[in-house]
Design a protein around this motif. Sequence first.
Motif, PDB file in Angstrom:
ATOM      1  N   MET A 221      11.314  -7.963  -0.093  1.00  0.00           N
ATOM      2  CA  MET A 221      10.074  -7.162  -0.115  1.00  0.00           C
ATOM      3  C   MET A 221       8.859  -8.033   0.177  1.00  0.00           C
ATOM      4  O   MET A 221       7.948  -7.642   0.901  1.00  0.00           O
ATOM      5  N   MET A 222       8.843  -9.226  -0.398  1.00  0.00           N
ATOM      6  CA  MET A 222       7.681 -10.093  -0.261  1.00  0.00           C
ATOM      7  C   MET A 222       7.630 -10.790   1.100  1.00  0.00           C
ATOM      8  O   MET A 222       6.588 -11.302   1.507  1.00  0.00           O
ATOM      9  N   LEU A 223       8.758 -10.814   1.826  1.00  0.00           N
ATOM     10  CA  LEU A 223       8.780 -11.397   3.167  1.00  0.00           C
ATOM     11  C   LEU A 223       8.442 -10.378   4.247  1.00  0.00           C
ATOM     12  O   LEU A 223       7.965 -10.742   5.316  1.00  0.00           O
ATOM     13  N   TYR A 224       8.688  -9.102   3.962  1.00  0.00           N
ATOM     14  CA  TYR A 224       8.487  -8.071   4.974  1.00  0.00           C
ATOM     15  C   TYR A 224       7.001  -7.893   5.278  1.00  0.00           C
ATOM     16  O   TYR A 224       6.152  -8.043   4.408  1.00  0.00           O
ATOM     17  N   ARG A 225       6.698  -7.573   6.518  1.00  0.00           N
ATOM     18  CA  ARG A 225       5.297  -7.487   6.971  1.00  0.00           C
ATOM     19  C   ARG A 225       4.552  -6.274   6.407  1.00  0.00           C
ATOM     20  O   ARG A 225       3.347  -6.303   6.239  1.00  0.00           O
ATOM     21  N   TRP A 226       5.251  -5.165   6.113  1.00  0.00           N
ATOM     22  CA  TRP A 226       4.653  -3.916   5.620  1.00  0.00           C
ATOM     23  C   TRP A 226       3.486  -3.475   6.500  1.00  0.00           C
ATOM     24  O   TRP A 226       2.343  -3.410   6.049  1.00  0.00           O
ATOM     25  N   PRO A 227       3.756  -3.131   7.761  1.00  0.00           N
ATOM     26  CA  PRO A 227       2.662  -2.696   8.650  1.00  0.00           C
ATOM     27  C   PRO A 227       1.978  -1.432   8.159  1.00  0.00           C
ATOM     28  O   PRO A 227       0.812  -1.194   8.482  1.00  0.00           O
ATOM     29  N   GLY A 228       2.698  -0.595   7.370  1.00  0.00           N
ATOM     30  CA  GLY A 228       2.086   0.613   6.821  1.00  0.00           C
ATOM     31  C   GLY A 228       1.512   0.420   5.435  1.00  0.00           C
ATOM     32  O   GLY A 228       1.054   1.385   4.806  1.00  0.00           O
ATOM     33  N   ASN A 229       1.577  -0.822   4.930  1.00  0.00           N
ATOM     34  CA  ASN A 229       0.992  -1.199   3.648  1.00  0.00           C
ATOM     35  C   ASN A 229       1.541  -0.380   2.476  1.00  0.00           C
ATOM     36  O   ASN A 229       2.722  -0.046   2.471  1.00  0.00           O
ATOM     37  N   VAL A 230       0.680  -0.067   1.496  1.00  0.00           N
ATOM     38  CA  VAL A 230       1.142   0.587   0.267  1.00  0.00           C
ATOM     39  C   VAL A 230       1.763   1.948   0.575  1.00  0.00           C
ATOM     40  O   VAL A 230       2.749   2.347  -0.043  1.00  0.00           O
ATOM     41  N   ARG A 231       1.204   2.655   1.545  1.00  0.00           N
ATOM     42  CA  ARG A 231       1.735   3.966   1.917  1.00  0.00           C
ATOM     43  C   ARG A 231       3.188   3.841   2.392  1.00  0.00           C
ATOM     44  O   ARG A 231       4.050   4.651   2.029  1.00  0.00           O
ATOM     45  N   GLN A 232       3.486   2.809   3.184  1.00  0.00           N
ATOM     46  CA  GLN A 232       4.846   2.614   3.676  1.00  0.00           C
ATOM     47  C   GLN A 232       5.790   2.235   2.540  1.00  0.00           C
ATOM     48  O   GLN A 232       6.907   2.749   2.451  1.00  0.00           O
ATOM     49  N   LEU A 233       5.350   1.334   1.660  1.00  0.00           N
ATOM     50  CA  LEU A 233       6.181   0.939   0.524  1.00  0.00           C
ATOM     51  C   LEU A 233       6.525   2.158  -0.334  1.00  0.00           C
ATOM     52  O   LEU A 233       7.669   2.328  -0.764  1.00  0.00           O
ATOM     53  N   LYS A 234       5.551   3.012  -0.568  1.00  0.00           N
ATOM     54  CA  LYS A 234       5.779   4.211  -1.376  1.00  0.00           C
ATOM     55  C   LYS A 234       6.813   5.121  -0.726  1.00  0.00           C
ATOM     56  O   LYS A 234       7.706   5.650  -1.403  1.00  0.00           O
ATOM     57  N   ASN A 235       6.733   5.294   0.589  1.00  0.00           N
ATOM     58  CA  ASN A 235       7.698   6.143   1.298  1.00  0.00           C
ATOM     59  C   ASN A 235       9.106   5.567   1.238  1.00  0.00           C
ATOM     60  O   ASN A 235      10.088   6.295   1.062  1.00  0.00           O
ATOM     61  N   ILE A 236       9.219   4.238   1.399  1.00  0.00           N
ATOM     62  CA  ILE A 236      10.532   3.594   1.361  1.00  0.00           C
ATOM     63  C   ILE A 236      11.155   3.743  -0.032  1.00  0.00           C
ATOM     64  O   ILE A 236      12.335   4.075  -0.177  1.00  0.00           O
ATOM     65  N   VAL A 237      10.355   3.506  -1.080  1.00  0.00           N
ATOM     66  CA  VAL A 237      10.868   3.630  -2.441  1.00  0.00           C
ATOM     67  C   VAL A 237      11.262   5.072  -2.739  1.00  0.00           C
ATOM     68  O   VAL A 237      12.251   5.323  -3.440  1.00  0.00           O
ATOM     69  N   GLU A 238      10.529   6.029  -2.189  1.00  0.00           N
ATOM     70  CA  GLU A 238      10.892   7.439  -2.401  1.00  0.00           C
ATOM     71  C   GLU A 238      12.263   7.744  -1.810  1.00  0.00           C
ATOM     72  O   GLU A 238      13.082   8.429  -2.434  1.00  0.00           O
ATOM     73  N   GLN A 239      12.539   7.230  -0.598  1.00  0.00           N
ATOM     74  CA  GLN A 239      13.859   7.426   0.009  1.00  0.00           C
ATOM     75  C   GLN A 239      14.951   6.801  -0.863  1.00  0.00           C
ATOM     76  O   GLN A 239      15.992   7.417  -1.113  1.00  0.00           O
TER      77      GLN A 239
END
Length: 407
Positions: A221-239
């Motif tokens: 998680m800490m290495l990934y770039r997260w281009p969508g930032n917090v919104r992207q992290l939230k979507n991934i965790v929801e899946q």
Amino acid sequence: MDEVTKAKQRFSIIGNSPALMGAIERAVKVAPIDLSVLVTGESGSGKEFFPKIIHAFGSRKHKKYIAVNCGAIPEGTIDSELFGHEKGSFTGAISARKGYFEEADGGTIFLDEVAELPLTTQARLLRVLETGEFLKVGSSVVQKTDIRVVAATNVDLIKAVEKGKFREDLYYRLSTVVINVPSLHDRGEDIPLLARKFAADFSEKYITAPISFSEDARRAMMLYRWPGNVRQLKNIVEQLALFEAGTEVNRRTLIESLPLDHSGNSSLITTPRATSYEAEREMLWQTVYSLRNELAELRARFDGISPEHTPYPSSHAATQSLIKYNPVDPSIHFGTQPQENSSTIEDVEAMPTLEDSERDAVIAALKRNNGNKKRAAEQLNISQRTLYRKIHDFGLDLSEGADSSEQ
């Protein structure tokens, strides 16, 4: 309790990174001072929290707060939405209407995606900021409003000014105070904290068994770039909360849920951090150290020597060994049978340098996987990008006998 902690609790902001804490502190400090504020940051980084903090901790907190997404309003109606219109001013204007600037008089208006405003609307906005005056569409009567403007954008407004897409005078009016919201990949330990919070929230929402994250998943998680930032992290965790309910999510499962880049790989962080190479070298050393301990134990058994008497180091200090080591011939060919190893137990005592150990670990991993770099990188617990770099740095010849498949 200080104001920053109050702001975090009130708006459920998770994280303790210095960049985030600095941005919140800046918002709290500027809140009582009636100045225009420009909030900058990548899309999905949480810019919408900062105008709320400014309004809640300012003198206008008992007045209206209106948020407007400038990018979601068609160009033909944006002036009417912001400033209102008179009856009959255009087709469909069957009655007079108040705009947001009139509705929020005395309060705060948040203009999100302000860079999307047309140039004509930018001129109207500039007049409001300078004099507090505006005209409704179809009216010649000047109206006054007392309003505080907080704007936000993910666009570099200085470049937009240079290209003629944003008024320079409006930029300086809006940017009296600038608050830069950090990107998620710059927030370090905040990432697993947010993931854990989202996991708990979705478990409660969908009435499912909670998920947890393994240590290697948290590192990924800490290495990934997260281009969508917090919104992207939230979507991934929801899946993951839906499809992996009740399990511990490991690194492989997490990476499989991430979007792929143009080369078909999960795009781990592309900009190097100061500590990234050290972390990768540590991972490689741990792999080499584990393999050599196993080798020593096997040789000790064959020679009748107790494994605890084998001279292997118990700490990372072994990487500083000055004993010379004869590395493996770089012109290796994968897919061939290994030659008989004539090393003795005394050879094991001569510890290689860290560079030699890394090189041997890479070679061994590639041989075990018949040259498949994707599987080799997974075994070494490094990214494919790092593996390619090390193959190039070590001058390994992979042209013959290698399995070119990356599947």
